[in-house]
Write an enzyme that holds these catalytic residues in place. Structure first.
Site, PDB file in Angstrom:
ATOM      1  N   VAL A  66      15.155  -4.719 -11.996  1.00 27.02           N
ATOM      2  CA  VAL A  66      15.218  -4.088 -10.676  1.00 27.02           C
ATOM      3  C   VAL A  66      16.608  -4.092 -10.060  1.00 27.02           C
ATOM      4  O   VAL A  66      16.809  -3.511  -8.994  1.00 27.02           O
ATOM      5  CB  VAL A  66      14.212  -4.729  -9.692  1.00 27.02           C
ATOM      6  N   TYR A 158      20.540 -17.779  -1.617  1.00 28.53           N
ATOM      7  CA  TYR A 158      19.113 -17.466  -1.489  1.00 28.53           C
ATOM      8  C   TYR A 158      18.663 -17.316  -0.032  1.00 28.53           C
ATOM      9  O   TYR A 158      18.022 -16.308   0.311  1.00 28.53           O
ATOM     10  CB  TYR A 158      18.288 -18.528  -2.215  1.00 28.53           C
ATOM     11  N   LYS A 162      17.316 -13.701   1.561  1.00 33.84           N
ATOM     12  CA  LYS A 162      15.995 -13.497   2.142  1.00 33.84           C
ATOM     13  C   LYS A 162      16.085 -13.068   3.603  1.00 33.84           C
ATOM     14  O   LYS A 162      15.285 -12.242   4.070  1.00 33.84           O
ATOM     15  CB  LYS A 162      15.157 -14.762   1.987  1.00 33.84           C
TER      16      LYS A 162
END
Length: 277
Positions: A66, A158, A162
């Site tokens: 992806v 991370y 997010k």
């Protein structure tokens, strides 16, 4: 006879071979959707697809990365062909990187995690939106994390990634509301997936999660899948631009303590930023 909530819908689940993605795919198929799952490992995709087919569900698989735009476009086109259009997306694929404080983070690893989470979600939006709009509207569900809401020391890119996903969902919801395409995010807490198997059950990191969770337990992939199903369905027709925490209340308290693992990777002198060069 009760109509299933996703009957005759076409849905994509990225990262659909394992964990939360596999649970989302199984639940969507169980609710009547034609599901396209993608991921980088064919064997994992086929194992999940076989479980869905054995339960009477409709599913196809696409091996894809992806973070590669051509792959994302191929997945979307395949889903539209398989399901007779496209009505929903669960952009679940993502992941973290090596644990380290920022002064010890490698730039290449930081950027890789941003690509894996933020850029991949943007590419899914880019290629799915025209199909969703042509279907008369649809639902895009992005996968965030508790790390996008409360601090997660030593998690590098991370938490940033997010939080970026949550911001992107808000903007996309505003941009595409006139096309009746809804955008929402799910914010899982500690969920018992393959990714979390490296955490010792009952150990200090596990305990730091449970102790900061009002419901005093950890989540299961099916907990997340149930909310994804709701957001994909017409039951949530008036909800867009939102992030829903599915974490037993963990977001009300503090993030996890991974210091024991960081201490295994670096000596105390390196961890002291005063010693950085």
């Amino acid at each position: 006879m009760t109509t299933r909530s996703l009957q005759s819908r076409s849905v994509i689940v990225t990262g659909g071979g394992t964990g939360i993605g596999a649970a989302c795919a199984f639940t969507a198929a169980e609710e009547g959707a034609s599901v396209t799952i993608c991921g980088r490992t064919e064997a994992k995709l086929e194992a999940t697809a076989e479980r869905i087919r054995s339960a009477g569900g409709s599913v196809t698989t696409v091996v894809a990365d992806v973070t590669v735009e051509d792959d994302v476009a191929r997945v979307v086109d395949r889903a539209a062909e398989f399901g007779g259009g496209l009505h929903g997306v669960v952009a679940n694929a993502g992941g973290g990187g090596g644990l380290a404080p920022y002064h010890l983070q490698a730039e290449s690893e930081f950027v890789r995690v941003l690509h894996l989470n933020v850029v991949s979600t943007m590419l899914c939006i880019k290629h799915a939106v025209p199909h969703l709009a042509r279907a008369g509207g649809g639902s895009f569900v992005a996968m965030s994390s508790i790390a996008g809401h409360v601090t997660h020391p030593n998690f590098g890119a991370y938490p940033v990634a997010k939080a970026g996903i949550e911001s992107m969902v808000k903007n996309a919801a505003d941009e595409y509301g006139s096309a009746k395409v809804r955008f929402n995010a799910i914010q899982p807490g500690f969920t018992t997936t393959e990714v979390m198997e490296g955490i010792e059950r009952g150990g200090p990191v596990w305990a730091s999660y449970v102790e900061n969770t009002p419901l005093g337990d950890v989540g299961h992939p099916e907990d997340i899948a149930g909310v994804a199903r709701f957001l994909l369905s017409d039951e949530s027709r008036w909800i867009t631009g939102q992030t829903i925490a599915v974490d037993g209340g963990h977001c009300l308290r503090a993030g996890p303590d991974y210091s024991v693992y960081v201490g295994m990777a670096f000596d105390s002198a390196a961890l002291d930023p005063r010693n950085a060069r």
